[in-house]
Enzyme design. Structure first.
Site, mmCIF file in Angstrom:
data_model
loop_
_atom_site.group_PDB
_atom_site.id
_atom_site.type_symbol
_atom_site.label_atom_id
_atom_site.label_comp_id
_atom_site.label_asym_id
_atom_site.label_seq_id
_atom_site.Cartn_x
_atom_site.Cartn_y
_atom_site.Cartn_z
ATOM 1 N N GLU A 57 -7.957 13.620 20.321
ATOM 2 C CA GLU A 57 -7.598 14.575 19.255
ATOM 3 C C GLU A 57 -8.836 15.393 18.847
ATOM 4 O OE1 GLU A 57 -5.355 12.832 15.833
ATOM 5 O OE2 GLU A 57 -7.006 13.549 14.614
ATOM 6 N N GLY A 84 1.763 4.981 3.504
ATOM 7 C CA GLY A 84 2.563 3.776 3.237
ATOM 8 C C GLY A 84 3.927 4.146 2.667
ATOM 9 N N LYS A 126 -5.101 3.705 19.760
ATOM 10 C CA LYS A 126 -5.058 4.698 18.668
ATOM 11 C C LYS A 126 -6.437 5.357 18.501
ATOM 12 C CE LYS A 126 -3.700 7.297 15.380
ATOM 13 N NZ LYS A 126 -4.507 7.486 14.271
ATOM 14 N N HIS A 129 -6.771 7.803 21.208
ATOM 15 C CA HIS A 129 -5.889 8.928 20.839
ATOM 16 C C HIS A 129 -6.673 9.881 19.931
ATOM 17 C CE1 HIS A 129 -3.404 10.886 17.773
ATOM 18 N NE2 HIS A 129 -2.452 10.988 18.680
ATOM 19 N N ASN A 130 -7.336 9.313 18.939
ATOM 20 C CA ASN A 130 -8.074 10.151 17.996
ATOM 21 C C ASN A 130 -9.284 10.816 18.650
ATOM 22 O OD1 ASN A 130 -6.205 9.158 16.186
ATOM 23 N ND2 ASN A 130 -7.689 8.930 14.543
ATOM 24 N N GLY A 181 0.834 -1.208 0.000
ATOM 25 C CA GLY A 181 0.000 0.000 0.000
ATOM 26 C C GLY A 181 0.860 1.245 0.000
ATOM 27 N N SER A 200 0.397 7.211 14.579
ATOM 28 C CA SER A 200 -0.064 8.598 14.570
ATOM 29 C C SER A 200 1.044 9.557 14.211
ATOM 30 C CB SER A 200 -0.639 8.989 15.925
ATOM 31 O OG SER A 200 -0.997 10.363 15.892
HETATM 32 C C1 6PG Z 1 -3.097 10.732 13.424
HETATM 33 C C2 6PG Z 1 -4.417 11.200 12.881
HETATM 34 C C3 6PG Z 1 -4.759 10.391 11.676
HETATM 35 C C4 6PG Z 1 -5.812 11.017 10.808
HETATM 36 C C5 6PG Z 1 -7.189 10.813 11.322
HETATM 37 C C6 6PG Z 1 -8.076 12.021 11.196
HETATM 38 O O1 6PG Z 1 -3.086 10.354 14.578
HETATM 39 O O2 6PG Z 1 -2.125 10.754 12.679
HETATM 40 O O3 6PG Z 1 -5.411 11.066 13.833
HETATM 41 O O4 6PG Z 1 -5.047 9.112 12.098
HETATM 42 O O5 6PG Z 1 -5.543 12.339 10.526
HETATM 43 O O6 6PG Z 1 -7.701 9.786 10.520
HETATM 44 O O7 6PG Z 1 -9.333 11.606 11.447
HETATM 45 P P1 6PG Z 1 -10.643 12.295 10.908
HETATM 46 O O8 6PG Z 1 -10.565 12.288 9.407
HETATM 47 O O9 6PG Z 1 -11.726 11.441 11.454
HETATM 48 O O10 6PG Z 1 -10.609 13.685 11.449
#
Ligand code: 6PG
Length: 474
Positions: A191, A15, A184, A187-188, A10, A130
């Site tokens: 975020e 990737g 993860k 984490h998001n 990928g 991340s």
């Molecule tokens: C990270 C980000 C990454 C991505 C998310 C954004 O930790 O590098 O979180 O995983 O930017 O997918 O998520 P949304 O598109 O749901 O905002």
């Protein structure tokens, strides 16, 4: 030809960057992409790293190019493509090979894939990565779930490519099967809350204080030198300072106010609810994105109700000081919720998630990296945050100092009509959490009145009913 140590499938942006990062750290890597042209383009652009990259044009070729037992990273779209890729790989891999899914998978899919592959002798790792494109290329934060034995086999390369915080690698094994992808996901979720609260403060500065993007950029840039120091505050300042090349206007002013989302925030909320752990700031952030997406409805409602935000008056320096501390307090509450959800999941899924380690590997590389995470790592390490981050002595002091500002900001924003869903949820969570005598005695009385559900008494053991008389249930 010398065999590669690892493979990657990928070659999208993430990737490709991950593959270059691996090659740069001295590891020979075999790569495959469904569209051969992309593999060619990747190799062409690999520059000095070209010698460490083995381009492959079929899965058979890929398997033959890697030294067994083969670790293979797959970085394809989450969901069905991952299952399809695994199914295709099964035909060319042998026992003990490790399939590593580095996408943003739902941890429940990871758990299923882990057990499906285990029965065929293959090993599966669900790996949260991340840091966006930049992180993938130069050092992401890496959250690994799988067997400890499989982690040991890939630890060297993963720690080599990860971000470093004062020399410590931001990559760790967090537990079996879905542990890495769950962490993860949370984490998001954090975020989302972090970003939403920043946007709420931006809204107050823009609409309540009437400040322009450049002025607001200055404020965030100043905050980034203090307690709020973090990647998200840093990029917020940069975003607000940027101009649109087409119109010359601040770019933030020409971006449509409709936020996208791919699912991890929503999964955090769903899992928090399933576990019965309140994650109100994260919930508010997800809901705010959904509300943002119904732009036409919002425009119609603005016509019906008027949508203007009143100006917030007062001493500007004092207001800015309050906004900084409010954001800080809201952030602490959101992290407390995220860690509480992880702690609940850890028990539910028998992961034994190492909270100090999670805080540590989030200190660099990932999107939510911040100075505060170092303080959290210390608090978890000292054992003071075992029940809730809000109970760690260091955080009790920080919240004591910051919550009055959060209160004032939420109150002024409500008064002015500036929506602050995540900040106000964070405040309500904090206030509910610290209220020794709450109000659910009344809920219990109501439940007993209409449904004879019973209640406990403050002065006795067992279940009791109220003196509701006729008209009440039971
Ligand atoms: C990270 C980000 C990454 C991505 C998310 C954004 O930790 O590098 O979180 O995983 O930017 O997918 O998520 P949304 O598109 O749901 O905002």
């Amino acid at each position: 030809m010398e065999k590669a140590e690892i493979g990657l499938i990928g070659l999208g942006t993430m990737g490709s960057n991950l593959a270059l990062n691996i090659a740069e750290k001295g590891h020979r890597i075999a790569v495959f992409n469904r569209t051969a042209a992309r593999t060619d383009a990747f190799v062409e652009n690999a520059g000095a790293l070209r010698d460490r990259v083995v381009p492959c044009y079929s899965l058979e070729e890929l398997a033959a190019a890697i030294r067994p037992p083969r670790p293979i990273i797959i970085m394809v779209l989450a969901g069905k493509p991952v299952d399809e890729q695994i199914a295709a790989l099964r035909g060319v891999l042998s026992a003990n090979d490790i399939v590593i899914d580095a996408g943003n998978a739902n941890f429940r899919d990871t758990m299923r894939r882990f057990s499906e592959l285990a029965s065929s002798g293959l090993t599966f790792i669900g790996m949260g990565v991340s840091g966006g494109e930049e992180g993938a290329r130069h050092g992401p934060s890496i959250m690994v779930g799988g067997t400890e034995e499989s982690w040991k086999r890939v630890e060297k390369v993963l720690t080599a490519i990860s971000a470093k915080f004062k020399g410590e690698p931001c990559a760790a094994w967090l537990g079996t099967d879905g542990a890495g992808h769950f962490v993860k996901t949370i984490h998001n979720g954090i975020e989302y809350a972090d970003m939403q609260m920043i946007a709420e403060i931006y809204g107050i500065l823009r609409d309540g204080l009437g400040m322009g993007p450049k002025e607001i950029a200055e404020v965030f840039s100043q905050w980034n030198t203090g307690r709020l120091n973090s990647y998200l505050i840093e990029i917020t300042a940069k975003v607000l300072a940027a101009d649109d090349p087409k119109t010359g206007k601040p770019v933030v002013d020409i971006i449509l106010d409709r936020a996208g989302q791919k699912g991890t925030g929503k999964w955090s909320v769903i899992e928090a609810q399933q576990l019965g752990i309140p994650a109100t700031a994260i919930e508010a952030a997800v809901a705010a994105r959904v509300l943002s997406s119904i732009k036409d409805e919002r425009l119609a409602a603005e016509k019906a109700y008027g949508g203007g935000v009143s100006k917030i008056s007062g001493d500007r320096d004092a207001l800015l000081g309050d906004l900084e501390l409010a954001l800080f307090a809201g952030k602490i509450a959101a992290y407390a919720q995220g860690f509480a959800v992880m702690s609940g999941a850890s028990k539910e899924f028998n992961w034994n998630l190492p909270m100090p380690v999670i805080a540590k590997i989030w200190r660099a590389g990932c999107i939510i990296r911040s100075q505060l995470l170092d303080t959290m790592a210390e608090a978890f390490g000292a054992g003071g945050a075992a029940t809730n981050l809000l109970m760690a002595p260091a955080f009790v002091s920080l919240m004591q100092e910051a919550h009055p500002s959060l209160r004032r900001v939420v109150a002024s924003a409500a008064e002015a009509g500036s929506p602050v869903p995540a900040l106000s949820s964070a405040l309500a969570y904090f206030d509910s959490y610290r209220q020794g005598r709450g109000t659910s005695n009344l809920i219990q009385a109501q439940r007993d009145f209409f449904g004879a559900h019973g209640f406990e008494r403050i002065d006795g053991q067992g279940a009791f009913h109220g003196p509701w008389g006729s008209g009440a249930a039971g």
